[in-house]
Write an enzyme that holds these catalytic residues in place. Structure first.
Site, PDB file in Angstrom:
ATOM      1  N   GLY A  26       0.793  -1.226   0.000  1.00  0.00           N
ATOM      2  CA  GLY A  26       0.000   0.000   0.000  1.00  0.00           C
ATOM      3  C   GLY A  26       0.822   1.270   0.000  1.00  0.00           C
ATOM      4  N   THR A  53       9.974  -8.915  -7.270  1.00  0.00           N
ATOM      5  CA  THR A  53       8.663  -9.528  -7.432  1.00  0.00           C
ATOM      6  C   THR A  53       8.862 -10.987  -7.763  1.00  0.00           C
ATOM      7  OG1 THR A  53       7.221  -9.902  -9.358  1.00  0.00           O
ATOM      8  CG2 THR A  53       8.632  -8.027  -9.473  1.00  0.00           C
ATOM      9  N   ASP A  68       6.843 -12.786  -9.115  1.00  0.00           N
ATOM     10  CA  ASP A  68       6.232 -13.080 -10.416  1.00  0.00           C
ATOM     11  C   ASP A  68       7.161 -12.739 -11.587  1.00  0.00           C
ATOM     12  OD1 ASP A  68       4.065 -13.812  -8.959  1.00  0.00           O
ATOM     13  OD2 ASP A  68       2.798 -12.113  -9.504  1.00  0.00           O
ATOM     14  N   GLU A  78      -1.953 -18.689 -10.609  1.00  0.00           N
ATOM     15  CA  GLU A  78      -3.151 -18.202  -9.906  1.00  0.00           C
ATOM     16  C   GLU A  78      -4.001 -17.229 -10.730  1.00  0.00           C
ATOM     17  OE1 GLU A  78      -0.416 -15.217  -7.301  1.00  0.00           O
ATOM     18  OE2 GLU A  78      -2.482 -15.412  -6.657  1.00  0.00           O
TER      19      GLU A  78
HETATM   20  O1  F6P Z   1       4.105 -10.214  -5.381  1.00  0.00           O
HETATM   21  C1  F6P Z   1       3.320 -10.949  -6.262  1.00  0.00           C
HETATM   22  C2  F6P Z   1       2.589 -12.047  -5.540  1.00  0.00           C
HETATM   23  O2  F6P Z   1       3.484 -13.011  -5.121  1.00  0.00           O
HETATM   24  C3  F6P Z   1       1.502 -12.634  -6.410  1.00  0.00           C
HETATM   25  O3  F6P Z   1       1.853 -13.741  -7.162  1.00  0.00           O
HETATM   26  C4  F6P Z   1       0.435 -12.945  -5.410  1.00  0.00           C
HETATM   27  O4  F6P Z   1      -0.827 -12.746  -5.962  1.00  0.00           O
HETATM   28  C5  F6P Z   1       0.634 -11.956  -4.333  1.00  0.00           C
HETATM   29  O5  F6P Z   1       1.947 -11.560  -4.376  1.00  0.00           O
HETATM   30  C6  F6P Z   1       0.200 -12.480  -2.999  1.00  0.00           C
HETATM   31  O6  F6P Z   1       0.791 -11.758  -1.960  1.00  0.00           O
HETATM   32  P1  F6P Z   1       0.060 -11.276  -0.628  1.00  0.00           P
HETATM   33  O7  F6P Z   1      -0.917 -12.339  -0.246  1.00  0.00           O
HETATM   34  O8  F6P Z   1       1.153 -11.087   0.333  1.00  0.00           O
HETATM   35  O9  F6P Z   1      -0.610 -10.002  -0.975  1.00  0.00           O
END
Ligand code: F6P
Length: 429
Positions: free
Chosen positions: A148, A201, A203, A299
């Site tokens: 955030g 990241t 991802d 996901e």
């Molecule tokens: O930072 C990306 C990621 O790993 C995504 O693949 C996933 O959706 C998300 O973060 C989940 O992270 P959190 O539950 O900590 O917000």
């Protein structure tokens, strides 16, 4: 954006007048660049016009720096979801600031950008070579993290109070957008504060960055899940192993998990749409032919098949439906209706792939990212992120890095190799 419009120039706080205290190293010249395109055919047009093709500044130590290390204070913040190697990067920055440049005041901000807002009450911690010495052996972030945005004016006020000259922000695109706002606010107020990002990241989806740290470790962890899925699938009659992996809008983890484990028969990613019927028909054919199957689903894949849960997370990411559970139930229902016995085992390794300590290669990568971030910050470069492109460390302007998320190209070589490895139909719509 057209290639010709790519502006990789990096903002600087001012002229570098201070001789670098580093010795015995090869300094990088400001005129050294890494080509954006790496293929001859891609740059022919520029060569023909005698123009420079788009290129990024090469990272590395410079002979002259902007900040005088004596009296300089720096800050480090980690934001967003966890990633293997966060502590390695923190450690590398502290060690480089201290040992390469002689910086003695390094503040670690707690729990992401929240830690830069005084009213939140998180006091920064002083980081020294002693306090960070062993942190790279643990997963997570010793500073804590959060998602955030926060008010840039308040964050810059806090940086000013602490006399911070360089802020190192470790995070993904949301963090980099925050870093950009901090850099802009500092400039607006005439403050000499450099903001340098380190792309994080799981991802692996930062634009103009070939690979982000922690990604390799996460893929290695994902291998345990695909191994288990295949073991279970092979041991049951018509066994089906279904593994859900992270990857919101980019399927790199799922794609590499498929390449790592040749037993994966279906890889479903957000970038390649499929219909439920197309997928189930292909799966049934595979079961009829081979009597077992392994599926990896990112996901963010197949979200158009699900009812969106609504809302978004603190980073502003739209919340996604659970494609893993949806496919699990759909596959079970399909085989039951078809009167075919199927034994499905569903594995969701979830956060376990990103909360581990970095693997060997990632650790070295983190160290090099950290060092290069420090070299860039000491020269007063700002509003930039350290990148890795064509196997070299680079400087990328944040405005370019956050244009959009990097995604897998459905007609590219990587996806073609995934299809060749899994044997799944190219089109399952
Ligand atoms: O930072 C990306 C990621 O790993 C995504 O693949 C996933 O959706 C998300 O973060 C989940 O992270 P959190 O539950 O900590 O917000």
């Amino acid at each position: 954006m057209a290639d010709g419009d790519l502006d990789f120039s990096i903002r600087r706080l001012g002229e570098c007048r201070v001789p670098s205290p580093l010795s015995g190293v090869r300094f990088t010249g400001d005129d050294e660049h890494v080509l954006h395109h790496s293929r001859l055919e891609e740059v022919r047009g520029w060569i023909a016009r005698r123009a420079d093709p788009p290129a990024m500044e090469a990272a590395g130590p410079r002979e002259r720096i902007f900040f005088d290390p004596a009296g300089l204070a720096c800050g480090i913040v980690t934001c967003g979801g966890l990633c293997p190697g966060l502590n390695d990067v923190i450690r590398a920055i502290v060690m480089s600031l201290h040992h390469h440049y002689g910086v003695r005041k390094i503040h670690g901000f707690r729990f992401g950008y929240e830690g830069l807002v005084r009213a939140r009450g998180h006091e920064p911690v002083l980081l020294t070579p002693e306090t960070v010495n062993r942190i790279h052996q643990q997963g997570g972030s010793v500073l804590g993290s959060s998602r955030g945005p926060q008010d840039p004016a308040e964050m810059v006020r806090r940086l000013e109070e602490l006399g911070i000259g360089i802020l190192f922000a470790i995070g993904g695109d949301g963090t980099l957008r925050g870093a950009q706002k901090i850099a802009e606010e500092a400039r607006r107020r005439g403050l000499e504060i450099a903001v340098v990002g380190i792309p994080k990241t799981i991802d692996n989806d930062i634009l103009f960055v070939q690979k982000t740290f922690g990604f390799e470790t996460a893929v290695a962890e994902a291998r345990r899940a695909t191994y288990a899925a295949n073991t279970e699938a092979e041991a049951a009659r018509n066994g089906i192993g279904l593994v859900k992996l992270m990857g919101r809008d980019s399927g790199f983890i799922a794609a590499y998990a498929a390449l790592v484990d040749g037993h994966v028969n279906f890889c479903l990613v957000p970038e390649v749409p499929f219909s439920l019927d197309g997928f189930l028909q292909a799966l049934q054919k595979r079961i009829e032919r081979r009597a077992h199957a392994v599926i990896v689903v990112a996901e963010g894949a197949g979200q158009d098949l699900l009812a969106p849960p609504g809302g978004s997370d603190a980073s502003g990411n739209v919340k996604y439906g659970d494609i893993g559970v949806f496919l699990r139930d759909a596959i079970k229902g399909h085989f039951a209706r078809a009167g075919i016995e199927a034994n499905l085992k569903y594995i969701d390794p979830s956060y376990t792939i990103r909360s581990v300590p970095a693997g060997a290669h990632d650790s070295a990568f983190c160290l090099l990212l950290g060092h290069n971030a420090v070299h860039a910050g000491m020269t007063g470069r700002t509003d930039m992120v350290v990148g890795f492109w064509n196997h070299q460390f680079t400087h990328v302007p944040i405005p370019l890095a956050v244009l959009r998320r990097r995604t897998l190209e459905p007609d590219g070589a990587l996806w073609s190799s995934v299809l060749a490895s899994t044997g799944q139909p190219r089109d399952m719509r």
